[in-house]
Write an enzyme that holds these catalytic residues in place. Sequence first.
Site, PDB file in Angstrom:
ATOM      1  N   ASP A  14       2.674  -3.963   1.181  1.00 20.36           N
ATOM      2  CA  ASP A  14       3.212  -5.104   0.339  1.00 20.36           C
ATOM      3  C   ASP A  14       4.710  -4.857  -0.058  1.00 20.36           C
ATOM      4  O   ASP A  14       5.415  -6.161   0.225  1.00 20.36           O
ATOM      5  CB  ASP A  14       2.431  -5.260  -1.089  1.00 20.36           C
ATOM      6  CG  ASP A  14       2.464  -6.665  -1.570  1.00 20.36           C
ATOM      7  OD1 ASP A  14       2.172  -7.724  -0.933  1.00 20.36           O
ATOM      8  OD2 ASP A  14       3.139  -6.575  -2.716  1.00 20.36           O
ATOM      9  N   LEU A  15       5.183  -3.941  -0.383  1.00 18.43           N
ATOM     10  CA  LEU A  15       6.534  -3.800  -0.702  1.00 18.43           C
ATOM     11  C   LEU A  15       7.417  -4.083   0.484  1.00 18.43           C
ATOM     12  O   LEU A  15       8.553  -4.547   0.499  1.00 18.43           O
ATOM     13  CB  LEU A  15       7.091  -2.566  -1.123  1.00 18.43           C
ATOM     14  CG  LEU A  15       8.348  -2.042  -1.464  1.00 18.43           C
ATOM     15  CD1 LEU A  15       9.030  -2.812  -2.451  1.00 18.43           C
ATOM     16  CD2 LEU A  15       8.569  -0.530  -1.712  1.00 18.43           C
ATOM     17  N   THR A  16       6.870  -3.516   1.688  1.00 21.98           N
ATOM     18  CA  THR A  16       7.911  -3.704   2.849  1.00 21.98           C
ATOM     19  C   THR A  16       7.901  -5.127   3.359  1.00 21.98           C
ATOM     20  O   THR A  16       8.983  -5.791   3.560  1.00 21.98           O
ATOM     21  CB  THR A  16       7.268  -3.052   3.999  1.00 21.98           C
ATOM     22  OG1 THR A  16       7.031  -1.434   3.828  1.00 21.98           O
ATOM     23  CG2 THR A  16       8.055  -3.016   5.483  1.00 21.98           C
ATOM     24  N   LYS A  17       7.025  -5.989   3.251  1.00 17.15           N
ATOM     25  CA  LYS A  17       6.914  -7.231   3.817  1.00 17.15           C
ATOM     26  C   LYS A  17       7.745  -8.079   2.848  1.00 17.15           C
ATOM     27  O   LYS A  17       8.461  -9.036   2.949  1.00 17.15           O
ATOM     28  CB  LYS A  17       5.572  -7.830   4.040  1.00 17.15           C
ATOM     29  CG  LYS A  17       4.564  -7.889   3.036  1.00 17.15           C
ATOM     30  CD  LYS A  17       3.066  -8.469   3.275  1.00 17.15           C
ATOM     31  CE  LYS A  17       2.311  -8.502   2.052  1.00 17.15           C
ATOM     32  NZ  LYS A  17       1.173  -9.148   2.541  1.00 17.15           N
ATOM     33  N   ARG A  44      -0.869   3.950   8.536  1.00 17.28           N
ATOM     34  CA  ARG A  44      -2.055   4.253   9.356  1.00 17.28           C
ATOM     35  C   ARG A  44      -2.596   3.071   9.972  1.00 17.28           C
ATOM     36  O   ARG A  44      -3.267   3.232  10.797  1.00 17.28           O
ATOM     37  CB  ARG A  44      -2.813   4.829   8.057  1.00 17.28           C
ATOM     38  CG  ARG A  44      -2.503   6.132   7.595  1.00 17.28           C
ATOM     39  CD  ARG A  44      -3.518   6.769   6.631  1.00 17.28           C
ATOM     40  NE  ARG A  44      -3.585   5.688   5.258  1.00 17.28           N
ATOM     41  CZ  ARG A  44      -4.247   5.839   4.378  1.00 17.28           C
ATOM     42  NH1 ARG A  44      -4.987   6.629   4.197  1.00 17.28           N
ATOM     43  NH2 ARG A  44      -4.010   4.813   3.177  1.00 17.28           N
ATOM     44  N   LYS A 147       9.851   4.291  -7.665  1.00 19.35           N
ATOM     45  CA  LYS A 147       9.068   4.655  -9.085  1.00 19.35           C
ATOM     46  C   LYS A 147       7.709   4.913  -8.843  1.00 19.35           C
ATOM     47  O   LYS A 147       7.133   4.299  -7.773  1.00 19.35           O
ATOM     48  CB  LYS A 147       9.628   3.993 -10.259  1.00 19.35           C
ATOM     49  CG  LYS A 147       9.100   2.600 -10.147  1.00 19.35           C
ATOM     50  CD  LYS A 147       9.598   1.905 -11.289  1.00 19.35           C
ATOM     51  CE  LYS A 147       8.999   0.372 -11.192  1.00 19.35           C
ATOM     52  NZ  LYS A 147       7.380   0.303 -11.163  1.00 19.35           N
ATOM     53  N   LYS A 181      20.560  -5.453  -9.560  1.00 17.72           N
ATOM     54  CA  LYS A 181      20.976  -6.651  -9.723  1.00 17.72           C
ATOM     55  C   LYS A 181      22.287  -6.970 -10.417  1.00 17.72           C
ATOM     56  O   LYS A 181      23.047  -6.053 -11.152  1.00 17.72           O
ATOM     57  CB  LYS A 181      20.014  -7.292 -11.037  1.00 17.72           C
ATOM     58  CG  LYS A 181      18.552  -7.196 -10.465  1.00 17.72           C
ATOM     59  CD  LYS A 181      17.591  -7.886 -11.508  1.00 17.72           C
ATOM     60  CE  LYS A 181      16.034  -8.186 -11.075  1.00 17.72           C
ATOM     61  NZ  LYS A 181      16.064  -8.949  -9.926  1.00 17.72           N
ATOM     62  N   HIS A 239      12.801   1.720 -15.647  1.00 23.14           N
ATOM     63  CA  HIS A 239      13.666   0.305 -15.866  1.00 23.14           C
ATOM     64  C   HIS A 239      14.088   0.390 -17.011  1.00 23.14           C
ATOM     65  O   HIS A 239      15.317   0.122 -17.254  1.00 23.14           O
ATOM     66  CB  HIS A 239      12.595  -0.672 -15.391  1.00 23.14           C
ATOM     67  CG  HIS A 239      12.290  -0.738 -14.111  1.00 23.14           C
ATOM     68  ND1 HIS A 239      12.990  -0.300 -13.016  1.00 23.14           N
ATOM     69  CD2 HIS A 239      10.970  -1.259 -13.499  1.00 23.14           C
ATOM     70  CE1 HIS A 239      12.384  -0.706 -11.880  1.00 23.14           C
ATOM     71  NE2 HIS A 239      11.143  -1.096 -12.107  1.00 23.14           N
TER      72      HIS A 239
END
Length: 498
Positions: A14-17, A44, A147, A181, A239
Site C-alpha cells: 500500500d505505501l509503495t503505490k 513476495r 516507523k 511537510k 510524529h
Amino acid sequence: MSKFVMTIFGASGDLTKRKLMPALYSLYVAKRLPEEFEILGVGRTVYEDADYRTYIYNEMEKFVKSEEQNKEKMDAFVGHLHYLAIDPALESGYGQLRLRIEELSGDSRPDDLLFYLATPPSLYGVIPLHLKSVHLNKGRARIIVEKPFGYDLESAEKLNKIYASVFDEHQIYRIDHFLGKETAQNLLAFRFANGIFEPLWNRNYIDYVEVTAVENLGIEQRGGFYDTTGALRDMVQNHLIQLVALTAMEPPAVFNADNFRNEVVKVYESLTPLTETDLSEHIVRGQYTAGGNKRGYREEKNISPDSRTETYIAMKLGISNWRWSGVPFYIRTGKQMPTKVTEIVVHFRETPHQMFHCAGGNCPRANKLILRLQPNEGIVLKFGMKVPGPGFEVKQVTMDFSYDQLGGVPGGDAYARLIEDCILGDQTLFTRSDAVEASWHFFDPILRYWNEHPEAPLYGYPAGTWGPLESEAMMHEHGAEWTNPCKNLTNTDQYCEL
C-alpha cells in the site's frame, strides 16, 4: 560510474503505490532524480517487469494528482521500474538481489544504492543483515526505514544495534513524513528568521502549547498491524514528539544536520519524567465506538472483540529547561475524528489587564498562533482589534496565510522532499539513533504502566467526535481547553464533517 539504483522492499504494498511511486514520479517530472537511475521493486508477490509496470501505471492514475498526470511522462517513468520476486525474510534470495542490482547499475561493484523498507516492522531488523551478507551495505549505500522505530525501549535499542552493525549512522535514514511537510520546516524559519517572535518564545509569554494530529478515518485494512501497535507507537512516540521538538528546540549554532539533530535530542532529554500521577491522571486513552454510519474499532476486520488497543491518546507533558519550565504541552492524536488535521497551537498569556469592552460580551482569552501542517498548510495568528464605530469594543480577528493561496509556490510532496534529501545525503529531517532511544526512554513507562495496570481506563468515544471528554477535563486543571481545528481556518466546510 554505476547507475543510481533504488530498491523498494514491499514494492507491491500500500505505501509503495499510494506514496512512494507518486513521490518518485514527481521527482522524475521535476528532473530531480539522478540522470541515470533505475528502481527495483522487491516482494513476495510474483510479477514480471512488464506486469509490474502495468500495475504501477494503473495505480498512479489513482494516486497521482490529475493535473500532474501526463501519459508520455508516466510511460517514460515506469520504463525505469523493474521487479524481483523473492521473500525478503529469507537470506537465500539476496544473491539474486545482488545480481539484479549489478545488472541494473551496470557495475559488478554497485555503489550508489538506496534501499527503502516499505515492509512490516518485523522485517526491519532482518533485511539489513541479509543486505550485509551479500555486501550491499558498502560505499554510498543508504537505507530508509519507516516507523515504528521499535515497539518499546528494549526493541528500539536492539534494532539500533543491528543497524549499527551493518551501516554507519550517516547511511541510515529513519523517515518521518511529517518533517517533509513545508510547514514543519517553516516553523523553524518562522522562529529563527523573525526577530519579533524569539523574545516571546518562552515561559514568560507562552501559557501552553497544543499539538494535534487526528484523522477522520478508521484503521481501514490495517487491523493486523494496528492492533499490535496502537496510537502511542503509531503516532505519539515519533510524529507528535518530533513536532514538540521543533516547537521547543533551541536555535542551532549552525544550521546543518548534526547541529539540528543535536537540539532535537536535547528536547527529548529535557522531557520531564512521568510520575505515577502523570501516568494515571495526565494521559487519556480511548477507542472509537460505533457512531453515525461508522462501525466501532472492535468491529473492524482482524480486531479482537475485547481489544484494548488505543485509537486515541491525549497527554500532558512538560519540558524541564530554562525556556519551558512550567509550560504544559498537550498532545493528542486519534482516529475517526470529525476531520483530518495536524496543527500546533501556541497560546500566549493573557494581557495583564483587560481594559476594553469585548464585542458581543465575549472577550478573546489570549493571542493564538496556529501552525497548520494539514490539510491546508499555513499559519494563522489571532489577535484583538477594535470594532469600527463608536466606543472601544474589541473583537478577535485572524491573520491567515495559506500555502495554496500563494500563487506559484506549491507546498510539494513530503515523501518526495525526504526521498530527494536522502538521495542528496542530507540527514537534517531524519531521526538519529540517540533521538529514537531518548524518545523511548520517556514513553516506555506508559507502556509498562498499561501492562501492569490492566484496570487503567480505556474510554470509548463515538466515531466522528473529538474523543473522550476526559481529555477536556485533563486540560481544565490548567485552565486550558483544546482548540477546535474546524474553527481555526477559512473554508473549513471543505474538510470538517460538522
